[in-house]
Design a protein around this motif. Structure first.
Motif, PDB file in Angstrom:
ATOM      1  N   ARG A   1       0.833  -1.206   0.000  1.00 25.59           N
ATOM      2  CA  ARG A   1       0.000   0.000   0.000  1.00 25.59           C
ATOM      3  C   ARG A   1       0.870   1.259   0.000  1.00 25.59           C
ATOM      4  NH1 ARG A   1      -5.516  -0.102   1.463  1.00 25.59           N
ATOM      5  NH2 ARG A   1      -5.307   2.139   1.100  1.00 25.59           N
ATOM      6  N   ALA A   2       1.979   1.197   0.739  1.00 27.02           N
ATOM      7  CA  ALA A   2       2.863   2.362   0.828  1.00 27.02           C
ATOM      8  C   ALA A   2       3.527   2.661  -0.514  1.00 27.02           C
ATOM      9  CB  ALA A   2       3.929   2.141   1.898  1.00 27.02           C
ATOM     10  N   THR A   3       3.724   1.637  -1.360  1.00 29.11           N
ATOM     11  CA  THR A   3       4.352   1.875  -2.662  1.00 29.11           C
ATOM     12  C   THR A   3       3.481   2.751  -3.558  1.00 29.11           C
ATOM     13  OG1 THR A   3       3.375  -0.118  -3.684  1.00 29.11           O
ATOM     14  CG2 THR A   3       5.505  -0.368  -2.557  1.00 29.11           C
ATOM     15  N   GLU A   4       2.185   2.775  -3.280  1.00 26.25           N
ATOM     16  CA  GLU A   4       1.276   3.583  -4.103  1.00 26.25           C
ATOM     17  C   GLU A   4       1.572   5.069  -3.950  1.00 26.25           C
ATOM     18  OE1 GLU A   4      -2.622   2.471  -2.885  1.00 26.25           O
ATOM     19  OE2 GLU A   4      -2.342   0.349  -3.369  1.00 26.25           O
ATOM     20  N   ALA A   5       2.095   5.458  -2.802  1.00 22.80           N
ATOM     21  CA  ALA A   5       2.396   6.867  -2.547  1.00 22.80           C
ATOM     22  C   ALA A   5       3.841   7.227  -2.893  1.00 22.80           C
ATOM     23  CB  ALA A   5       2.115   7.204  -1.087  1.00 22.80           C
ATOM     24  N   ASP A   6       4.654   6.234  -3.233  1.00 22.13           N
ATOM     25  CA  ASP A   6       6.065   6.500  -3.560  1.00 22.13           C
ATOM     26  C   ASP A   6       6.479   5.568  -4.689  1.00 22.13           C
ATOM     27  OD1 ASP A   6       8.692   7.197  -3.646  1.00 22.13           O
ATOM     28  OD2 ASP A   6       9.201   6.539  -1.617  1.00 22.13           O
ATOM     29  N   GLU A   7       5.945   5.799  -5.867  1.00 24.38           N
ATOM     30  CA  GLU A   7       6.204   4.920  -6.996  1.00 24.38           C
ATOM     31  C   GLU A   7       7.673   4.946  -7.414  1.00 24.38           C
ATOM     32  OE1 GLU A   7       3.590   5.527 -10.233  1.00 24.38           O
ATOM     33  OE2 GLU A   7       1.765   5.087  -9.080  1.00 24.38           O
TER      34      GLU A   7
ATOM     35  N   TYR B   1       9.619   2.865  -5.047  1.00 26.26           N
ATOM     36  CA  TYR B   1       9.311   1.459  -5.280  1.00 26.26           C
ATOM     37  C   TYR B   1      10.088   0.931  -6.489  1.00 26.26           C
ATOM     38  CZ  TYR B   1       6.442  -2.760  -5.994  1.00 26.26           C
ATOM     39  OH  TYR B   1       5.992  -4.043  -6.154  1.00 26.26           O
TER      40      TYR B   1
ATOM     41  N   ARG C   1      -6.605  -5.482  -1.428  1.00 29.96           N
ATOM     42  CA  ARG C   1      -6.625  -4.149  -2.050  1.00 29.96           C
ATOM     43  C   ARG C   1      -7.940  -3.925  -2.778  1.00 29.96           C
ATOM     44  NH1 ARG C   1      -7.006   0.114  -2.099  1.00 29.96           N
ATOM     45  NH2 ARG C   1      -5.720   1.831  -2.874  1.00 29.96           N
TER      46      ARG C   1
ATOM     47  N   GLU D   1      -4.571  -0.219   5.922  1.00 34.91           N
ATOM     48  CA  GLU D   1      -3.261  -0.656   6.399  1.00 34.91           C
ATOM     49  C   GLU D   1      -3.365  -1.089   7.857  1.00 34.91           C
ATOM     50  OE1 GLU D   1       0.227   1.656   5.537  1.00 34.91           O
ATOM     51  OE2 GLU D   1      -0.817   2.734   3.953  1.00 34.91           O
TER      52      GLU D   1
END
Length: 421
Positions: free
Chosen positions: A267-273, A276, A321, A327
């Motif tokens: 889920r956190a990767t969605e905000a920091d592509e 990632y 998801r 989360e």
């Protein structure tokens, strides 16, 4: 030091020790962050040496040059048999803690009630399970002090097939007696009260020792425990995955916790592509549009992890998801799901399964059944079929039927589809 092999009486004593350990393992162990993560770093090092093989090559292991956990490690050699493996390497910190020197060469010479014995006693589990084994417990050490320890044993091979070496890493913490502990705690508490409370600079674990303490009252006694970025979240997820994968109990709770942290990372990767993508590049992985959760699962559990399990875990994360599970709540979602992981995987695959294509023949046949007849011809049908193909030629007053085409199901279906088009 008694260098003689241990006999029956010593094995009975060891059995009693193991029973004590089993009773203590379920208790929460107050071991600091570094101690808890040493076995994870050791496991990650083992994974990095796999390189697509069933077991890492013993040629790639150099304990003496591993500054991180090498001093806390031991290397066992089984090339001479499994009854009394040879000790090929014994780290300085472990030697000092156990009070042994270079003269100790085999497991049979390991002193009873030593920390080293707690590590070597598990080696047969590696042979049986053919996978890393993690363990933790507490025991009364050689100096009579209660000692908490956490360790991991990992298989190595000289031919990529046979487990003939085992590398173990262990960390420990010796506890003071209850009276001393109480006195120290009282002194710390008195000092704490005498110092003005600073403003909080770090969040508080919602389910940890600070649960129930308001954010305003929280004190920054230690570095922030909550992950501040993708790398921190990935480290937490890998720690849980290693515990679940290396645990000799392989408990459902440990696996659910590992999946929950893997989901939080995903889920956190969605905000920091960008972050990632950088992590994926460093691990030699790529994003997958059709299976977006698969790379995250490989990052957490290891690219060498069983492919079937990777696919199942990715399906679990994708289903969570899809259902917008928040989360930190995946473990609860798994607990409440009917059928657990298997049930969720089944549900996710059902949703991904493409819809069945419409049966064109059935639709055409239904349409022709509803149409009024153009004419009636008194010819007996020779096939037990809803439709018959007739061959006709133009006549003076219409069509002259000259033959039927029996038994050709494919021709009948094509004719029905064409007629209904």
């Amino acid at each position: 030091m008694d260098m003689a092999p241990r006999g029956l009486s010593d094995r009975n004593e060891r059995r009693r020790e193991d029973e004590d350990d089993a009773a203590m393992t379920e208790r929460p162990l107050d071991i600091g962050t570094d101690e808890r993560r040493m076995h994870v770093r050791a496991y990650n090092h083992w994974v990095s040496l796999l390189q697509g093989r069933a077991y890492p090559s013993i040629e790639d292991l150099d304990p003496g040059n591993i500054a991180d956990f090498g001093p806390h490690s031991v290397l066992l050699d089984f090339t001479g048999g499994i009854e009394d493996p040879a000790i090929r390497y014994l780290g300085a910190a472990l030697r000092e803690e156990c009070g042994v020197d270079g003269s100790i060469t085999h497991i049979a010479q390991v002193p009873s009630r030593s920390l080293l014995s707690r590590l070597t006693d598990h080696y047969l589990q590696i042979i049986a399970n053919r996978a890393p084994i993690g363990f933790e417990a507490e025991f009364i050490g050689q100096r009579g002090h209660n000692t908490l320890y956490r360790g991991i044993l990992m298989p190595f091979s000289s031919d990529e097939d046979t487990i003939d070496f085992i590398y173990g890493v262990i960390n420990w913490k010796e506890l003071v007696d209850a009276e001393t502990q109480a006195r120290l705690a009282a002194e710390v508490e008195e000092s704490r009260r005498a110092v003005p409370r600073p403003s909080p600079t770090a969040p508080v674990w919602a389910d940890g020792p600070s649960a129930g303490i308001s954010q305003e009252a929280a004190e920054p006694k230690a570095p922030a425990l909550l992950p501040s970025g993708l790398s921190d979240r990935l480290m937490l997820a890998r720690e849980s995955a290693a515990a679940a994968r290396a645990s000799d109990t392989r408990s459902r709770a440990a696996l659910y916790r590992a999946l929950a942290r893997a989901y939080d990372f995903a889920r956190a990767t969605e905000a920091d592509e960008d972050g990632y993508v950088a992590i994926l590049d460093s691990a030699g992985l790529k994003r997958q549009e059709r299976a977006p959760m698969t790379p995250a699962v490989k990052l957490v559990f290891g690219a060498d992890y069983d492919k079937t399990r990777v696919t199942e875990f990715a399906a679990v994360l994708a289903h969570a998801r899809r259902n917008d599970v928040p989360e930190g709540e995946l473990d609860g979602f798994l607990d409440s799901a009917e059928g657990g992981i298997k049930g969720i995987v089944k549900a996710e695959r059902a949703l991904r399964r493409p819809a069945k294509k419409p049966d064109i023949f059935a639709r055409a046949a239904e349409e022709l059944r509803e149409r009024p007849p153009l004419a009636h011809v008194p010819i007996r049908a020779v096939d037990d079929c809803d439709f018959v193909v007739l061959v006709a030629r133009p006549g003076e007053d219409g069509l002259d039927i000259v033959a039927t085409v029996p038994g050709d199901r494919a021709l009948i279906e094509r004719a029905v589809k064409k007629a209904a088009a």
